[in-house]
Design an enzyme around this catalytic site. Structure first.
Site, PDB file in Angstrom:
ATOM      1  N   SER A  25      29.691  -8.932  29.313  1.00  0.00           N
ATOM      2  CA  SER A  25      29.059  -8.877  30.632  1.00  0.00           C
ATOM      3  C   SER A  25      28.951 -10.306  31.134  1.00  0.00           C
ATOM      4  CB  SER A  25      27.657  -8.281  30.488  1.00  0.00           C
ATOM      5  OG  SER A  25      26.882  -8.505  31.644  1.00  0.00           O
ATOM      6  N   TYR A  30      19.287  -6.885  26.664  1.00  0.00           N
ATOM      7  CA  TYR A  30      20.687  -6.804  27.111  1.00  0.00           C
ATOM      8  C   TYR A  30      21.335  -8.190  27.089  1.00  0.00           C
ATOM      9  CZ  TYR A  30      24.608  -5.240  30.100  1.00  0.00           C
ATOM     10  OH  TYR A  30      25.848  -4.926  30.615  1.00  0.00           O
TER      11      TYR A  30
HETATM   12  P1  NAD Z   1      27.995   4.061  31.555  1.00  0.00           P
HETATM   13  O1  NAD Z   1      26.547   4.373  31.408  1.00  0.00           O
HETATM   14  O2  NAD Z   1      28.748   4.626  32.696  1.00  0.00           O
HETATM   15  O3  NAD Z   1      28.775   4.413  30.209  1.00  0.00           O
HETATM   16  C1  NAD Z   1      28.256   4.086  28.947  1.00  0.00           C
HETATM   17  C2  NAD Z   1      28.987   4.888  27.903  1.00  0.00           C
HETATM   18  O4  NAD Z   1      28.420   4.566  26.616  1.00  0.00           O
HETATM   19  C3  NAD Z   1      28.843   6.398  28.077  1.00  0.00           C
HETATM   20  O5  NAD Z   1      30.032   7.045  27.708  1.00  0.00           O
HETATM   21  C4  NAD Z   1      27.717   6.747  27.093  1.00  0.00           C
HETATM   22  O6  NAD Z   1      27.739   8.107  26.653  1.00  0.00           O
HETATM   23  C5  NAD Z   1      28.064   5.779  25.981  1.00  0.00           C
HETATM   24  N1  NAD Z   1      26.942   5.567  25.059  1.00  0.00           N
HETATM   25  C6  NAD Z   1      25.684   5.164  25.349  1.00  0.00           C
HETATM   26  N2  NAD Z   1      24.945   5.141  24.232  1.00  0.00           N
HETATM   27  C7  NAD Z   1      25.763   5.532  23.223  1.00  0.00           C
HETATM   28  C8  NAD Z   1      25.576   5.722  21.836  1.00  0.00           C
HETATM   29  N3  NAD Z   1      24.391   5.507  21.240  1.00  0.00           N
HETATM   30  N4  NAD Z   1      26.624   6.149  21.103  1.00  0.00           N
HETATM   31  C9  NAD Z   1      27.818   6.401  21.693  1.00  0.00           C
HETATM   32  N5  NAD Z   1      28.053   6.229  22.983  1.00  0.00           N
HETATM   33  C10 NAD Z   1      27.027   5.805  23.751  1.00  0.00           C
HETATM   34  O7  NAD Z   1      28.045   2.465  31.576  1.00  0.00           O
HETATM   35  P2  NAD Z   1      29.165   1.412  32.033  1.00  0.00           P
HETATM   36  O8  NAD Z   1      28.624   0.705  33.188  1.00  0.00           O
HETATM   37  O9  NAD Z   1      30.495   2.038  32.098  1.00  0.00           O
HETATM   38  O10 NAD Z   1      29.084   0.394  30.804  1.00  0.00           O
HETATM   39  C11 NAD Z   1      30.089   0.262  29.817  1.00  0.00           C
HETATM   40  C12 NAD Z   1      29.997  -1.124  29.203  1.00  0.00           C
HETATM   41  O11 NAD Z   1      30.233  -2.106  30.221  1.00  0.00           O
HETATM   42  C13 NAD Z   1      28.626  -1.450  28.594  1.00  0.00           C
HETATM   43  O12 NAD Z   1      28.800  -2.175  27.404  1.00  0.00           O
HETATM   44  C14 NAD Z   1      27.992  -2.339  29.663  1.00  0.00           C
HETATM   45  O13 NAD Z   1      27.035  -3.201  29.122  1.00  0.00           O
HETATM   46  C15 NAD Z   1      29.212  -3.077  30.165  1.00  0.00           C
HETATM   47  N6  NAD Z   1      29.025  -3.656  31.495  1.00  0.00           N
HETATM   48  C16 NAD Z   1      28.757  -2.864  32.567  1.00  0.00           C
HETATM   49  C17 NAD Z   1      28.597  -3.455  33.796  1.00  0.00           C
HETATM   50  C18 NAD Z   1      28.290  -2.661  35.021  1.00  0.00           C
HETATM   51  O14 NAD Z   1      27.924  -3.260  36.032  1.00  0.00           O
HETATM   52  N7  NAD Z   1      28.448  -1.351  35.011  1.00  0.00           N
HETATM   53  C19 NAD Z   1      28.700  -4.856  33.937  1.00  0.00           C
HETATM   54  C20 NAD Z   1      28.974  -5.617  32.813  1.00  0.00           C
HETATM   55  C21 NAD Z   1      29.132  -5.013  31.598  1.00  0.00           C
END
Ligand code: NAD
Length: 261
Positions: free
Chosen positions: A143, A156
């Site tokens: 991130s 986080y």
């Molecule tokens: P999201 O909530 O859409 O998806 C998260 C996924 O992780 C889902 O499939 C969920 O079921 C799974 N998950 C959560 N807890 C879990 C567990 N205990 N075991 C197995 N699976 C689990 O989120 P996203 O925004 O797509 O985030 C994905 C990654 O990208 C994360 O690591 C997040 O920190 C990172 N990220 C997101 C953003 C953003 O703005 N969306 C920015 C930077 C980084």
């Protein structure tokens, strides 16, 4: 390196960024292991859709990545089905927004378990197979918060900074084995993870929903635009390629200029 016939594990791929990466990998014809929570019927539909795109095997694993024993079991199934994985995207992650003095201890533990320790467990399981075949690609979805901080996101930000350290360390350990280890560091991408943090941010900062979107989230991004899932998937795909073989130990920002400031 063509992705066809390669095997990729993408954690947290039932939603958001992980689902987008799974789709882009499926289009290249590779076998997939998808993982994450959600409605079983929806996940089965997604699995079948990905198989229709790839013409290859797509396996769903319901491992809770906060539980190391679940990760052990998932790798047991992968071993039986495929013998190992060629590419891993450590993507599963959660967020929680709260001032540090009110931060629930259980949330702190959960975020460190899912956003940090799960990547350690996945990596330690996949390295022996990658080393033996002298090829591997490990991509950690970090991130912008791996490089910079924002208030009220202590767990986080701590976990994502640690992922940057883990990425660099493992990259050094496996550099001579044809294995690259990198992190992608996106700014805000419009996914359920972002949408869900709006109410707590409204509360923590005493702001409206619109103010959170424009004065907190997009304020940090000079482009003033959310990053698209496809942009992250495109970078992940690029990193799997042969021409990315010298990119390792890198934290690759896709953040609209956020961390340039
Ligand atoms: P999201 O909530 O859409 O998806 C998260 C996924 O992780 C889902 O499939 C969920 O079921 C799974 N998950 C959560 N807890 C879990 C567990 N205990 N075991 C197995 N699976 C689990 O989120 P996203 O925004 O797509 O985030 C994905 C990654 O990208 C994360 O690591 C997040 O920190 C990172 N990220 C997101 C953003 C953003 O703005 N969306 C920015 C930077 C980084």
């Amino acid at each position: 390196m063509k992705l066809k016939d390669k095997i990729a594990l993408i954690t947290g791929s039932t939603s958001g960024i992980g689902a987008g990466i799974a789709e882009s990998f499926a289009k290249e014809g590779c076998h997939l292991v998808i993982n994450g929570f959600g409605n079983r019927e929806d996940i089965e539909k997604q699995r079948q859709y990905l198989e229709s795109l790839s013409g290859a095997t797509v396996m769903y694993e319901d491992a809770d990545l906060a539980v190391p024993e679940d990760i052990d079991k998932m790798f047991g199934h992968i071993q039986t089905q495929f013998g190992g994985v060629d590419m891993v995207v450590n993507n599963a992650g959660i967020q929680f927004v709260s001032p540090i003095e009110d931060f629930p201890v259980q949330k702190w533990d959960q975020i460190l378990a899912i956003n940090l320790s799960a990547s350690f467990h996945v990596i330690r399981h996949c390295i022996p197979y990658m080393k033996a075949q002298k090829f591997g690609r490990i991509i950690n979805i970090a991130s912008a918060h791996a490089l910079t901080a924002s208030p009220y996101k202590s767990a986080y930000v701590a976990a994502k900074h640690a992922i940057a350290g883990l990425t660099k360390t493992v990259a050094l350990e496996v550099a001579e084995f044809g294995i690259t280890v990198n992190a992608i560091a996106p700014a805000y991408v419009w996914t359920p993870l972002v949408e869900k943090q709006i109410p707590d941010t409204m509360k923590a900062r005493n702001l409206t929903r619109e103010q959170v979107i424009h004065e907190v989230m997009l304020k940090a991004q000079p482009t003033k635009k959310f990053v698209r899932i496809e942009e992250i998937a495109n970078m992940a795909l690029f990193l799997t390629g042969e021409l990315a073989c010298s990119i390792t130990g890198s934290i690759l920002s896709i953040d609209g200029g956020w961390t340039a400031q």
